[in-house]
Design an enzyme around this catalytic site. Sequence first.
Site, PDB file in Angstrom:
ATOM      1  N   ILE A   1       1.469   3.778   2.675  1.00  0.00           N
ATOM      2  CA  ILE A   1       2.285   4.075   3.572  1.00  0.00           C
ATOM      3  C   ILE A   1       3.297   2.939   3.617  1.00  0.00           C
ATOM      4  CG2 ILE A   1       2.586   4.464   6.043  1.00  0.00           C
ATOM      5  CD1 ILE A   1      -0.264   5.737   5.909  1.00  0.00           C
TER       6      ILE A   1
ATOM      7  N   TYR B   1     -15.542   3.249   9.390  1.00  0.00           N
ATOM      8  CA  TYR B   1     -14.139   3.021   9.405  1.00  0.00           C
ATOM      9  C   TYR B   1     -13.534   3.659  10.833  1.00  0.00           C
ATOM     10  CZ  TYR B   1      -9.335   4.413   8.452  1.00  0.00           C
ATOM     11  OH  TYR B   1      -7.784   4.636   8.705  1.00  0.00           O
TER      12      TYR B   1
ATOM     13  N   GLY C   1       0.803  -1.330   0.092  1.00  0.00           N
ATOM     14  CA  GLY C   1      -0.035   0.039  -0.147  1.00  0.00           C
ATOM     15  C   GLY C   1       0.959   1.379  -0.115  1.00  0.00           C
TER      16      GLY C   1
HETATM   17  P1  NAD Z   1      -3.276   1.254   1.522  1.00  0.00           P
HETATM   18  O1  NAD Z   1      -4.843   1.028   1.082  1.00  0.00           O
HETATM   19  O2  NAD Z   1      -2.506   1.924   0.209  1.00  0.00           O
HETATM   20  O3  NAD Z   1      -2.808   0.211   2.081  1.00  0.00           O
HETATM   21  C1  NAD Z   1      -3.347  -0.721   2.791  1.00  0.00           C
HETATM   22  C2  NAD Z   1      -2.883  -2.194   2.312  1.00  0.00           C
HETATM   23  O4  NAD Z   1      -3.470  -3.211   2.914  1.00  0.00           O
HETATM   24  C3  NAD Z   1      -3.212  -2.328   0.658  1.00  0.00           C
HETATM   25  O5  NAD Z   1      -2.070  -2.557  -0.242  1.00  0.00           O
HETATM   26  C4  NAD Z   1      -4.031  -3.612   0.800  1.00  0.00           C
HETATM   27  O6  NAD Z   1      -4.035  -4.499  -0.671  1.00  0.00           O
HETATM   28  C5  NAD Z   1      -3.643  -4.186   2.072  1.00  0.00           C
HETATM   29  N1  NAD Z   1      -4.637  -5.224   2.631  1.00  0.00           N
HETATM   30  C6  NAD Z   1      -5.892  -4.681   3.058  1.00  0.00           C
HETATM   31  N2  NAD Z   1      -6.579  -5.803   3.513  1.00  0.00           N
HETATM   32  C7  NAD Z   1      -5.748  -6.665   3.537  1.00  0.00           C
HETATM   33  C8  NAD Z   1      -5.902  -8.039   4.117  1.00  0.00           C
HETATM   34  N3  NAD Z   1      -7.181  -8.551   4.629  1.00  0.00           N
HETATM   35  N4  NAD Z   1      -5.060  -8.898   3.832  1.00  0.00           N
HETATM   36  C9  NAD Z   1      -3.794  -8.593   3.302  1.00  0.00           C
HETATM   37  N5  NAD Z   1      -3.547  -7.373   2.827  1.00  0.00           N
HETATM   38  C10 NAD Z   1      -4.491  -6.536   3.007  1.00  0.00           C
HETATM   39  O7  NAD Z   1      -3.659   2.520   2.560  1.00  0.00           O
HETATM   40  P2  NAD Z   1      -2.519   3.395   3.396  1.00  0.00           P
HETATM   41  O8  NAD Z   1      -3.109   4.694   3.040  1.00  0.00           O
HETATM   42  O9  NAD Z   1      -1.074   3.056   2.976  1.00  0.00           O
HETATM   43  O10 NAD Z   1      -2.939   3.145   4.982  1.00  0.00           O
HETATM   44  C11 NAD Z   1      -2.147   2.057   5.801  1.00  0.00           C
HETATM   45  C12 NAD Z   1      -2.748   1.892   6.933  1.00  0.00           C
HETATM   46  O11 NAD Z   1      -2.793   3.392   7.707  1.00  0.00           O
HETATM   47  C13 NAD Z   1      -4.307   1.740   7.097  1.00  0.00           C
HETATM   48  O12 NAD Z   1      -4.393   0.833   8.123  1.00  0.00           O
HETATM   49  C14 NAD Z   1      -5.025   2.912   7.357  1.00  0.00           C
HETATM   50  O13 NAD Z   1      -6.225   2.650   7.788  1.00  0.00           O
HETATM   51  C15 NAD Z   1      -4.011   3.571   8.272  1.00  0.00           C
HETATM   52  N6  NAD Z   1      -4.203   5.227   8.207  1.00  0.00           N
HETATM   53  C16 NAD Z   1      -3.726   5.849   6.802  1.00  0.00           C
HETATM   54  C17 NAD Z   1      -4.121   7.237   6.765  1.00  0.00           C
HETATM   55  C18 NAD Z   1      -3.924   8.045   5.486  1.00  0.00           C
HETATM   56  O14 NAD Z   1      -3.942   9.155   5.645  1.00  0.00           O
HETATM   57  N7  NAD Z   1      -3.551   7.345   4.530  1.00  0.00           N
HETATM   58  C19 NAD Z   1      -4.672   7.909   7.866  1.00  0.00           C
HETATM   59  C20 NAD Z   1      -4.547   7.147   9.147  1.00  0.00           C
HETATM   60  C21 NAD Z   1      -4.539   5.867   9.197  1.00  0.00           C
END
Ligand code: NAD
Length: 316
Positions: free
Chosen positions: A12, A152, A10
Amino acid sequence: MKILITGGAGFIGSHFAVKMLKEQHEIAIIDNLHPYYSVDRKKQHLEVIKEAGDFQFYQTNLLDRDETINIIKEISPEAIVHLAALPGVAYSILRPLEYIDYDVKATVNVLEGAGMAGVKQVIFASSSSVYGMMKNVPFREEMAAGKPISPYAASKYAAESFCHVYGHLYGMNVKILRFFTVYGPWGRPDMAIANFIKKLKNNEEITIFGQGGSRDYTYVGDIVNGMGLALKNLKQSAIINIGSGRPISMDQLLDELRVYYPDMKIRTEKNRAGDVDRTWADISLARELLDYEPEVDFSKGIAETVAWAEQHEDFL
Ligand code: NAD
């Protein structure tokens, strides 16, 4: 250190994986390449990580409890950084049960696997959304009072509780980091900054909901620094905000983008349910416990993001 990163394909996760490889850590990634947004984009994230070094990759869904536990035992990491989740407030209102699966049940599987494999520390990616609608700012960690306003946010809050449970049951250090609106190169296409830049590049109008509110936008480089410091410097379970510590209003964001895209066309729609009107992180605990300090100011972060977008048209 041997580190397992869930959700490493993903936004981050891929930045964090590159950072860890550059610091000579050994990494493994579990990611099911969920089609929440382009799977090609996630494959490209994996290519970017590969340029930084070798890693083990498991294309596995963490909802499969047995497989998740077996893989964690097989890897036997010293730390797990659990980022995998379905992100995004709007989609969670359409598909709430998927969030209970992907953000809560999958987290329990990872925590159980970590406990059974004797993993010493887990970092859990939580979110500023757990604070809900707050009158008082900035948000201090103890102010989250179980009043989320989207599925969420409720899922993240529930997952935080399970982090506490499994930390207790297995004597693990479980470090909950609450990220505040993360942006930067490879930023998620469903989020405001990436979405605006794509539209502005194509001369399309951008949509603002209500007054647009204000957000504690945090550059992805600062987020992954905070995560690295939590792995290294923190020897206990804790809940810690990782943000920039300064809110940016919608007008300020538009002014920054106007520097690059002066002919901006804007459409306004009414507020979206589930969106909080503002976020603002108090980062004193991160400063105290992690020695964390955000380094990238908003103008610089936007400049980096626009520069990336100009060079990666295919991935917007
Ligand atoms: P993203 O969607 O780019 O990354 C999440 C990754 O997890 C994806 O590649 C997806 O394929 C993988 N994934 C999801 N469910 C899965 C499962 N059951 N099994 C295996 N892989 C799975 O999101 P991001 O923006 O990189 O966020 C990463 C984390 O940080 C998340 O938990 C998100 O809730 C949290 N977060 C993000 C933000 C933001 O602003 N981007 C803010 C607060 C919290």
